[in-house]
Design an enzyme around this catalytic site. Structure first.
Site, PDB file in Angstrom:
ATOM      1  N   ARG A 128       0.839  -1.200   0.000  1.00 50.71           N
ATOM      2  CA  ARG A 128       0.000   0.000   0.000  1.00 50.71           C
ATOM      3  C   ARG A 128       0.859   1.229   0.000  1.00 50.71           C
ATOM      4  NH1 ARG A 128      -4.789  -1.450   3.908  1.00 50.71           N
ATOM      5  NH2 ARG A 128      -6.111  -2.197   2.269  1.00 50.71           N
ATOM      6  N   GLN A 133      -0.325   2.343  -5.999  1.00 53.71           N
ATOM      7  CA  GLN A 133      -1.761   2.617  -5.930  1.00 53.71           C
ATOM      8  C   GLN A 133      -2.507   2.284  -7.229  1.00 53.71           C
ATOM      9  OE1 GLN A 133      -2.102   6.505  -4.250  1.00 53.71           O
ATOM     10  NE2 GLN A 133      -3.624   5.834  -2.755  1.00 53.71           N
ATOM     11  N   ASP A 136      -3.466  -1.409  -7.403  1.00 55.94           N
ATOM     12  CA  ASP A 136      -4.138  -1.984  -6.234  1.00 55.94           C
ATOM     13  C   ASP A 136      -5.546  -2.484  -6.601  1.00 55.94           C
ATOM     14  OD1 ASP A 136      -5.249  -2.578  -3.803  1.00 55.94           O
ATOM     15  OD2 ASP A 136      -4.763  -0.663  -2.847  1.00 55.94           O
ATOM     16  N   SER A 139      -8.320  -2.718  -3.815  1.00 49.03           N
ATOM     17  CA  SER A 139      -9.049  -1.477  -3.540  1.00 49.03           C
ATOM     18  C   SER A 139     -10.065  -1.178  -4.641  1.00 49.03           C
ATOM     19  CB  SER A 139      -8.088  -0.298  -3.408  1.00 49.03           C
ATOM     20  OG  SER A 139      -7.354  -0.416  -2.218  1.00 49.03           O
ATOM     21  N   TYR A 235      -3.670  -2.230   7.754  1.00 49.96           N
ATOM     22  CA  TYR A 235      -4.785  -3.157   7.939  1.00 49.96           C
ATOM     23  C   TYR A 235      -5.144  -3.265   9.407  1.00 49.96           C
ATOM     24  CZ  TYR A 235      -4.255  -4.976   3.170  1.00 49.96           C
ATOM     25  OH  TYR A 235      -4.222  -5.115   1.821  1.00 49.96           O
TER      26      TYR A 235
HETATM   27  P1  NAD Z   1     -10.084  -3.992   4.920  1.00 52.32           P
HETATM   28  O1  NAD Z   1     -10.852  -4.447   3.753  1.00 52.32           O
HETATM   29  O2  NAD Z   1      -8.857  -4.706   5.331  1.00 52.32           O
HETATM   30  O3  NAD Z   1     -11.019  -3.950   6.224  1.00 52.32           O
HETATM   31  C1  NAD Z   1     -12.195  -3.220   6.240  1.00 52.32           C
HETATM   32  C2  NAD Z   1     -12.306  -2.369   7.465  1.00 52.32           C
HETATM   33  O4  NAD Z   1     -12.767  -3.174   8.537  1.00 52.32           O
HETATM   34  C3  NAD Z   1     -11.034  -1.706   7.968  1.00 52.32           C
HETATM   35  O5  NAD Z   1     -11.201  -0.321   7.960  1.00 52.32           O
HETATM   36  C4  NAD Z   1     -10.861  -2.252   9.370  1.00 52.32           C
HETATM   37  O6  NAD Z   1     -10.329  -1.305  10.285  1.00 52.32           O
HETATM   38  C5  NAD Z   1     -12.292  -2.610   9.725  1.00 52.32           C
HETATM   39  N1  NAD Z   1     -12.424  -3.555  10.832  1.00 52.32           N
HETATM   40  C6  NAD Z   1     -11.804  -4.754  11.013  1.00 52.32           C
HETATM   41  N2  NAD Z   1     -12.204  -5.308  12.173  1.00 52.32           N
HETATM   42  C7  NAD Z   1     -13.093  -4.452  12.725  1.00 52.32           C
HETATM   43  C8  NAD Z   1     -13.861  -4.467  13.910  1.00 52.32           C
HETATM   44  N3  NAD Z   1     -13.783  -5.463  14.787  1.00 52.32           N
HETATM   45  N4  NAD Z   1     -14.670  -3.419  14.166  1.00 52.32           N
HETATM   46  C9  NAD Z   1     -14.761  -2.393  13.300  1.00 52.32           C
HETATM   47  N5  NAD Z   1     -14.074  -2.314  12.155  1.00 52.32           N
HETATM   48  C10 NAD Z   1     -13.240  -3.332  11.881  1.00 52.32           C
HETATM   49  O7  NAD Z   1      -9.815  -2.452   4.764  1.00 52.32           O
HETATM   50  P2  NAD Z   1      -9.182  -1.746   3.490  1.00 52.32           P
HETATM   51  O8  NAD Z   1     -10.206  -1.512   2.453  1.00 52.32           O
HETATM   52  O9  NAD Z   1      -8.004  -2.510   3.099  1.00 52.32           O
HETATM   53  O10 NAD Z   1      -8.789  -0.316   4.104  1.00 52.32           O
HETATM   54  C11 NAD Z   1      -8.094  -0.161   5.342  1.00 52.32           C
HETATM   55  C12 NAD Z   1      -7.401   1.210   5.347  1.00 52.32           C
HETATM   56  O11 NAD Z   1      -6.316   1.228   4.433  1.00 52.32           O
HETATM   57  C13 NAD Z   1      -8.308   2.361   4.944  1.00 52.32           C
HETATM   58  O12 NAD Z   1      -7.984   3.486   5.723  1.00 52.32           O
HETATM   59  C14 NAD Z   1      -7.940   2.619   3.533  1.00 52.32           C
HETATM   60  O13 NAD Z   1      -8.236   3.939   3.108  1.00 52.32           O
HETATM   61  C15 NAD Z   1      -6.451   2.344   3.557  1.00 52.32           C
HETATM   62  N6  NAD Z   1      -5.915   1.962   2.236  1.00 52.32           N
HETATM   63  C16 NAD Z   1      -4.772   2.591   1.812  1.00 52.32           C
HETATM   64  C17 NAD Z   1      -4.226   2.246   0.582  1.00 52.32           C
HETATM   65  C18 NAD Z   1      -2.966   2.937   0.091  1.00 52.32           C
HETATM   66  O14 NAD Z   1      -2.397   3.687   0.825  1.00 52.32           O
HETATM   67  N7  NAD Z   1      -2.505   2.667  -1.123  1.00 52.32           N
HETATM   68  C19 NAD Z   1      -4.827   1.272  -0.212  1.00 52.32           C
HETATM   69  C20 NAD Z   1      -5.988   0.643   0.266  1.00 52.32           C
HETATM   70  C21 NAD Z   1      -6.520   1.002   1.504  1.00 52.32           C
END
Ligand code: NAD
Length: 393
Positions: A128, A133, A136, A139, A235
């Site tokens: 990430r 990006q 990805d 995403s 994550y």
């Molecule tokens: P994910 O699909 O891994 O998980 C979904 C969400 O579930 C997460 O936000 C996690 O905190 C939440 N979660 C897990 N257990 C939980 C619980 N018990 N109670 C409440 N919430 C819970 O998430 P994702 O789509 O991979 O995104 C996670 C973060 O990473 C986000 O902030 C996203 O914007 C960021 N992200 C950054 C990049 C990058 O920098 N290139 C790429 C993708 C995502």
């Protein structure tokens, strides 16, 4: 080099790995595309659109595998646990495979893939970073799922989302709650807001609050704090059962007060935490809808059945997975952009150049030379680290 695109075979899968619009850029880098006839049809990209952009059309799947040096699919064996296995005999040592491979899934399936000798790259393992990006795919597909989850919920709910003031009276807005604000959850917030619902969201990562507010959502604050809520890759981390129990207690009234609950709380490589219990469902108004985007990994709702819609306590609980495939035109467009960016990163001057110093290559390379070479995956499946190989920590 020839990049082969076989037709997807997972039952009901409509996406395709490359769309005609990305072919020009691939051609400039010396990559010729060979596509199995009809591979793009279900996504809205018929064969002639590919040939117009210079692709060759293969009459059979076997021809694609035999001629291509690189194979790209959406759901490869592993991610396609129904029919993906049938492709293994078509693969050969040194061939490149690119797509969703479910690297934190079954170790036996990974071993079988490794045994073919293919050099496989799992898009799920993309780091990430800003540089990665555009590649990805996780995403991109989560964006599609988050959007579609709200559309499905709106279609199932016996109410409408927006507030209306009309000569026939005033309609109060729908109340949507999103649990788990990752990429899918964020898109669900944006979509529910566009449809006019009063939208709230909760995530255990404190960093999510600002994102929710920036989309015009209300953040549900719970008086509990997760221990080391997120890892270095951003994550969520797995928490103990005591924490989840507390979450369920505290989320009860927010769930009961919502017409729609979209759950998207996942922890990579782990079973999804149960955050909505049967008792909580029973407190929701009749006709309410839960869309559980975590269904494939056990579900965030206790009543979810993967791949099915069930009705319990007059509430519809939708456990459909692979929602991205239900908007295949744009899902394929985004996926193709991710894959073509990845290909352009892997191929220099018409030749494949796997560079272990490049973290994108190192972190996504899953199998090579007959072995699972990815350090993280080896650790996950309980294999000893390799020495002197790509993927070693
Ligand atoms: P994910 O699909 O891994 O998980 C979904 C969400 O579930 C997460 O936000 C996690 O905190 C939440 N979660 C897990 N257990 C939980 C619980 N018990 N109670 C409440 N919430 C819970 O998430 P994702 O789509 O991979 O995104 C996670 C973060 O990473 C986000 O902030 C996203 O914007 C960021 N992200 C950054 C990049 C990058 O920098 N290139 C790429 C993708 C995502």
């Amino acid at each position: 080099m020839i990049v082969g695109v076989p037709r997807e075979t997972y039952p009901g899968e409509k996406r395709v790995a490359l769309v005609p619009a990305v072919l020009a850029n691939l051609a400039k880098a010396g990559l010729q595309v060979l596509i199995e006839t009809g591979a793009g049809t279900a996504a809205g990209y018929p064969d002639p659109e590919y040939s117009d952009k210079g692709a060759k059309i293969a009459a059979s799947r076997a021809e694609v595998f035999a001629q291509a040096e690189i194979i790209t699919q959406v759901l490869c064996d592993g991610a396609n646990d129904k029919t993906g296995h049938a492709d293994l005999p078509l693969m050969r040592r040194g061939q490149i495979l690119l797509g969703f491979l479910r690297p934190l899934g079954s170790s036996q399936v990974l071993q079988e893939l490794a045994a073919t000798g293919v050099s496989s790259f799992a898009v799920e393992l993309m780091p990430r970073t800003t540089r990665a990006q555009s590649m990805d795919a996780l995403s991109s597909m989560a964006t599609m799922s988050g959007y579609k989850a709200v559309i499905v919920a709106a279609d199932t709910l016996p109410r409408i989302f927006p507030m209306l003031t009309t000569a026939a009276g005033t309609i109060t807005p729908g109340r949507v709650l999103i649990i788990g604000v990752g990429v899918a959850g964020l898109q669900a917030i944006a979509t529910a807001r566009r449809l006019g619902a009063v939208t709230s969201a909760y995530d255990m990562r404190p960093a999510a609050k600002e994102q929710v507010l920036s989309l015009g959502g209300r953040f549900v604050e719970l008086p509990i704090e997760a221990k080391d809520a997120q890892d270095a890759r951003g994550y969520a981390t797995a928490q103990g059962e005591e924490f989840y129990k507390k979450q369920r207690e505290l989320l009860g009234s927010a769930v009961a007060g919502s017409d729609v609950v979209i759950t998207a709380a996942v922890v990579p490589g782990k079973k999804s935490p149960v955050l909505v219990t049967q008792d909580m469902v029973a407190r929701m108004a009749p006709g309410s809808v839960i869309v559980d985007l975590a269904a494939e990994r056990g579900g965030n709702c206790e009543l979810t059945q993967a791949g099915k819609t069930v009705r319990s306590h007059e509430v519809s609980i939708i456990g459909t997975f692979n929602l991205a495939s239900s908007v295949p035109y744009h899902a394929s467009q985004m996926y193709a952009k991710n894959i073509s960016s990845f290909l352009l990163n892997l191929v220099k001057d018409g030749k494949l150049q796997i560079n272990e110093k490049d973290e994108i290559h190192r972190e996504t390379l899953l199998t090579q030379g007959g072995e699972i070479v990815n350090a993280r995956v080896r650790e996950f499946v309980g294999l000893k680290p390799l020495s002197g190989e790509v993927g070693v920590k």
